[in-house]
Design an enzyme around this catalytic site. Structure first.
Site, short mmCIF file in Angstrom:
data_model
loop_
_atom_site.label_atom_id
_atom_site.label_comp_id
_atom_site.label_asym_id
_atom_site.label_seq_id
_atom_site.Cartn_x
_atom_site.Cartn_y
_atom_site.Cartn_z
CB ALA A 102 85.18 21.36 -80.80
CD GLU A 103 90.43 18.35 -83.02
OE1 GLU A 103 91.46 18.64 -83.63
OE2 GLU A 103 90.41 17.52 -82.09
CG LEU B 123 69.65 14.29 -79.31
CD1 LEU B 123 69.82 15.03 -78.00
CD2 LEU B 123 68.18 14.16 -79.66
CE LYS C 194 74.59 15.64 -76.35
NZ LYS C 194 75.77 14.83 -76.01
NE ARG D 182 74.19 6.36 -79.51
CZ ARG D 182 74.34 7.68 -79.60
NH1 ARG D 182 73.27 8.45 -79.56
NH2 ARG D 182 75.53 8.23 -79.70
CE LYS E 201 65.31 14.36 -74.65
NZ LYS E 201 65.31 13.22 -73.71
#
Length: 795
Positions: free
Chosen positions: A49-50, A98, A133, A154, A307
Site C-alpha cells: 500500500a505504501e 499492470l 492476482k 522479470r 483482462k
C-alpha cells in the site's frame, strides 16, 4: 530525541513546475530503492500500500506536468535491474507490469476507456477474464519446438535473470510441451509461488535448523528460485501458475480464455478460479467473492486481474507507458492495524542465528489477535528507525506472519530510545557477529556448544521426529534435563540409565515447582499420594524405554540428527548414497576439506560472467590436457575479459589470477559431494566447517559409542515401484504416512509432496482431497491403501 514526522506533500493544485521536478526526482530515487529491495533482495522495506501510494503521487504529478515525464521515470520502467550473480536474459517481448485500481469506480472507468479506445457501441460490452492476482515471482519460460530452453525472472521488464537450472526442479513446469504440434518458439509466463502450508512447514524447518524464518510466502518463493545452489531450490516446495505469454510464433487460440485452455493442454497448471465475465458487474462480483474466500485459499493473493478476452482487441489496445491498456489489477486493501511496541525479544536458534521478535500490545488484524510480529533482522529494524514504545503499523504479511511495516513517528514518546541490536548473545554472552554471506546479513552467536540456547535447540532437533524420534522426549524434558546438568549433548541422553536417581529427583523437583505455582494461583493445597510417586516412576521407565528403542538408528537419521547447518533430511539421504558407514562419512568429509577450492578459485568464481562452464574449462586445463589451449592458457571471451579487467585491474593480474585459480581448483573428493544436486556446495562446506570444530567431532565420537548406526536396506531393482514417483494422500489406516514413505523409498521409489504430470502413482486413503483430483486431471494411476500394501509387500 523525537524524530520529525514526514512533511505532507504539496497539494497538486498549488504545486509549481519547479517543485514538481524536484519531487519527481526524489520519488524516482525512493521508488528505485524499494524496487531493488523487492525484486533483487526479496526483502521489501515498505508495504504494498505504501509503495502504491508513492507511484500514485508520481502518476498524479506527471498527469499535471506531462512535459516532466522522463525515460527513467518509475512510470516508464518495470521492476529492477537483474541482480549480480545471474546471467542476463533479454525478453523477446517485454514483461511489463499492470496499472492498478483500488475501487469499483476505477474498474468501471477502465472498461469505459477500453470501449472508448475500441470505439465500441453502447451495447458492445467486452468480455473480461478475471483471475486471482497471485502474490509470487513473475517468470518467463522460453520453449523452442516444444522443449524448455530458458527460464528468466522479470528483472526490469526488458532484461531478466537466467534461472533455467533452478526452474527445471519445479514439478509444475513441463520440460516439454504436451501438445501434438508445439510452436516453433514461444515465451510462456506465469507466477512462481509457495502454498501457505508449505511456507509454514518451511519456516518450521528454518526454526528447527536455527535459521531466521522467512517473512512471507512471496519472499520465500523468490529467494528459493534465485538461489545459486540448485539443491536448495530443489528442496523448496515451489509451484507455478501459467497465465500469459510473450513471443509466440503462431497463437493457437483467438481469446485469452482460450489460450488458458491451451496452456492446460500443454501441461501447465492454470488457476481453476479464473472466470470469464460478461459485464463489469460480473467482474466486481468475482472480486468480492474472491475477497471473501481469500483467507481460505491455499496460496496468497493480493487482488484480482482483469483482462480483455479478445486477443485482437488486446493487440489494438496496446500499451501506455509501462502497462497494457487491456488489463488492470484490482488490489485488495492491506490488513493493517496500529499498536504499541512493548519490547523486542532476541531468539537464538540452533545455529546461533539471532532473530528479533516484536512484543506488542494485543491488537486485532484481519480478525486475528496479534501480540508478536516478525522484525526480520538487524537491517530491517534500522531501516524503520524503530524505538521501544513506538506506535507501529502491523500487517498480516501474506495473511500468515504478522510484521511491522512502519512507525507512526508523530506518536513517538519523548523519552523513546532507538533500539540497538545486541552485539553479544543474550543466552551466553558470547560475541554475536554478522554473517555477511547470508542474504539478510544475519548476526550469529559465536558461542557454539557453550551457548545454552544453541545447545537446547540442537537437543530438541536431535530428539525430533525426523531425526532420532525419541517418543515422549519433548521440549519440557530437553529444557529440564539441560538445566539440571544431566544432558548437555546427544550422547548424554543414552547415558541416562546410569543416572536414574538423579533423573527421578529432577522430575520430582519440576513437579513440586509446578504444584507450588498452582497452589499460589488457586489457594488449594495439593495432597501427596502413592499414585503420584508411581506415576513418577512410570514416567522415568517409559522415557528410558523410549531411549533404548532408538539405540539403533538409520544412517540418514543419524546424520540429520547432528543438526548440521544446511544439512536437512533430503541432503542426509543423499549423503548415505555416497558413504557405506559413519567412518567412511567422516573420512569423506575430511577428504573434501583437503580438496576444497582455495581463495583464488572462489574469487574468480564470483567474478561476473565467470560461470560454471568457464570453471569446468579451468578444471580441464588443470587436469593437464595436452592441447594448444593448455599451452596458451585459458582465453575468456570479450564479455568475460571486460568483467575480469574490472575486477582485477590489468592483464598481468588476470593472468596471475587464472594461474592461481587453476592451482586452487576443487579436487574430486569435494566435487563428489558439491556436484550432487541434493547436496551442493553450501552443504558440503557446512559439513567441513562442522567437523573441523573439535567439540563437534567429540560429540559424534561419543554418540557412536552409544548407538548402532545401520545403513538403510538397498532399494530393490526388481521392485514394481523402483524409480517411480509416488504421492500419498488422505488418512492412511494401516500405517503412518512416515512409515509408508519409508517403505516406498526402501523399494526404490521417490516420494513427492504434490501431484504433477510426472507422478507415477497416487496412494489415496479416506478423505483424499485435492491431490486425488490432481491425479485424475493428469491421468495418474490411483491405488487404494490395500492395493498399495499388496504391491509393496506390506500386507
Amino acid at each position: 530525541m523525537t524524530a520529525k514526522p514526514k512533511t505532507a506533500p504539496t497539494d497538486l493544485d498549488t504545486l509549481s513546475k519547479a517543485k514538481a521536478k524536484v519531487e519527481l526526482k526524489r520519488l524516482s530515487l525512493e521508488i528505485e530503492r524499494h524496487n531493488n529491495a523487492y525484486y533483487q533482495d526479496d526483502a521489501p522495506k515498505i508495504s504494498d500500500a505504501e509503495y502504491d501510494a508513492l507511484r500514485h503521487r508520481v502518476e498524479a504529478i506527471e498527469a499535471k506536468f506531462p512535459e516532466l515525464v522522463s525515460s527513467d521515470s518509475p512510470t516508464q520502467k518495470v521492476g529492477a535491474a537483474p541482480a549480480r550473480g545471474f546471467a542476463k536474459v533479454q525478453h523477446a517481448v517485454p514483461m511489463l507490469s499492470l496499472g492498478n485500481a483500488f475501487s469499483d469506480d476505477e474498474v468501471a472507468e477502465f472498461l469505459t476507456r477500453v470501449r472508448r479506445f475500441l470505439k465500441l457501441d453502447a451495447e458492445q460490452i467486452p468480455a473480461i477474464v478475471a483471475e486471482p492476482k497471485i502474490d509470487g515471482l513473475s517468470l518467463s519460460l522460453r520453449y523452442e519446438h516444444g522443449k524448455l530452453v530458458r527460464a528468466a525472472t522479470r528483472g526490469d521488464g526488458f532484461t531478466g535473470e537466467d534461472v533455467t537450472a533452478n526452474v527445471r526442479t519445479i514439478k509444475d513446469i513441463p520440460h516439454a510441451l504436451a501438445v501434438a504440434e508445439p510452436p516453433a518458439a514461444c515465451e510462456l509466463r506465469g507466477e512462481v509461488y509457495m502454498l501457505k502450508s508449505d511456507f509454514l512447514a518451511l519456516n518450521q524447518r528454518q526454526e528447527t535448523a536455527g535459521e531466521p524464518p522467512f517473512a512471507n510466502p512471496r519472499n520465500s518463493a523468490a529467494g528459493s528460485l534465485r538461489q545459486k545452489d540448485v539443491a536448495i531450490t530443489a528442496s523448496r516446495p515451489l509451484k507455478f501458475f501459467a497465465y500469459a505469454w510473450g513471443e509466440f510464433s503462431d497463437l493457437p487460440e483467438a481469446t485469452q480464455y482460450g489460450m488458458l485452455g491451451w496452456l492446460k493442454r500443454a501441461g501447465f497448471t492454470v488457476n481453476p478460479l479464473i472466470t470469464l465475465c460478461k459485464s463489469v458487474d460480473d467482474a466486481l462480483a468475482f472480486y468480492r467473492k474472491i475477497g471473501e474466500e481469500r483467507a481460505t485459499l491455499p496460496y496468497d493473493i493480493d487482488g484480482v486481474v482483469y483482462k480483455v478476452d479478445r486477443l485482437d482487441w488486446q493487440e489494438r489496445l496496446g500499451f501506455a507507458g509501462r502497462a497494457p491498456r487491456w488489463a488492470i489489477a484490482h488490489k485488495f486493501a492491506a490488513e493493517q492495524a496500529t499498536t504499541i511496541l512493548n519490547g523486542i525479544e532476541i531468539q537464538v536458534g540452533r545455529t546461533g542465528a539471532l532473530t528479533p521478535v516484536a512484543r506488542l500490545a494485543p491488537v486485532t488484524v484481519g480478525g486475528v489477535v496479534v501480540q508478536n510480529a516478525t522484525l526480520h533482522n538487524e537491517d530491517y529494524i534500522k531501516s524503520l528507525d524503530i524505538h521501544i514504545g513506538d506506535t507501529v503499523v502491523v500487517q498480516r504479511a501474506g495473511d500468515v506472519i504478522p510484521q511491522i511495516v512502519s512507525v507512526v513517528r508523530d506518536k513517538r514518546p519523548e523519552d523513546a530510545e532507538p533500539y540497538e541490536f545486541p552485539k553479544f548473545c543474550p543466552a551466553c554472552g558470547s560475541h554475536a557477529v554478522r554473517d555477511e554471506d547470508e542474504g539478510e546479513a544475519v548476526r550469529r552467536c559465536t558461542g557454539g556448544l557453550i551457548c545454552p540456547a544453541q545447545a537446547i535447540e540442537r537437543l530438541r532437533h536431535f530428539v525430533s521426529r525426523g531425526a532420532f524420534d525419541i517418543a515422549g522426549f519433548g521440549e519440557t524434558y530437553v529444557e529440564l534435563l539441560y538445566e539440571e546438568g544431566l544432558v548437555r549433548n546427544p550422547a548424554d541422553i543414552f547415558a541416562l540409565h546410569s543416572k536414574v536417581d538423579e533423573l527421578k529427583a529432577a522430575l520430582f523437583r519440576k513437579r513440586e515447582s509446578l504444584a507450588t505455582q498452582r497452589e499460589e494461583k488457586t489457594g488449594k493445597k495439593r495432597k501427596s499420594s502413592l499414585s503420584e510417586e508411581k506415576r513418577q516412576y512410570t514416567d522415568v521407565e517409559n522415557l528410558l524405554a523410549a531411549i533404548d528403542a532408538r539405540r539403533t538408528v538409520a544412517f540418514n537419521r543419524f546424520i540429520f540428527g547432528l543438526g548440521i547447518r544446511h544439512v536437512g533430511e533430503v541432503t542426509s539421504k543423499a549423503l548415505v548414497r555416497h558413504f557405506a558407514d559413519v567412518k567412511a562419512f567422516l573420512d569423506g568429509v575430511d577428504a573434501a576439506a583437503l580438496a576444497r577450492p582455495g581463495p583464488a578459485w572462489l574469487d574468480l568464481k564470483n567474478v561476473r560472467y565467470i560461470g560454471e562452464i568457464t570453471l569446468e574449462r579451468l578444471l580441464e586445463i588443470q587436469g593437464g590436457a595436452d592441447t594448444n589451449e593448455e599451452r596458451q592458457g585459458f582465453q575468456p571471451d570479450a564479455r568475460q575479459r571486460a568483467s575480469l579487467l574490472s575486477h582485477y585491474g590489468n592483464e598481468e593480474k588476470i593472468a596471475g589470477a587464472l594461474q592461481a585459480a587453476r592451482s586452487e581448483a576443487p579436487g574430486p573428493a569435494f566435487q563428489q559431494l558439491a556436484n550432487d544436486s541434493e547436496i551442493g556446495e553450501v552443504a558440503t562446506q557446512s559439513l567441513i566447517d562442522f567437523f573441523e570444530e573439535t567439540n563437534n567431532r567429540q560429540v559424534v565420537t561419543a554418540l557412536m559409542d552409544q548407538v548402532q548406526v545401520e545403513r538403510p536396506a538397498a532399494a530393490s531393482a526388481k521392485s514394481p515401484i523402483s524409480g517411480k514417483i509416488v504421492v500419498f494422500t488422505g488418512a492412511l489406516e494401516r500405517t503412518t504416512r512416515d512409515e509408508a514413505k519409508a517403505i516406498a523409498e526402501r523399494l526404490g521409489a521417490k516420494v513427492a509432496s504434490s501431484v504433477s504430470s510426472k507422478t507415477d502413482l497416487v496412494v489415496a486413503g479416506p478423505s483424499a482431497g485435492s491431490k486425488l483430483r490432481d491425479a485424475q486431471k493428469f491421468g495418474v494411476k490411483v491405488l487404494t491403501e490395500e492395493e498399495w500394501a499388496e504391491i509393496s509387500g506390506n500386507e
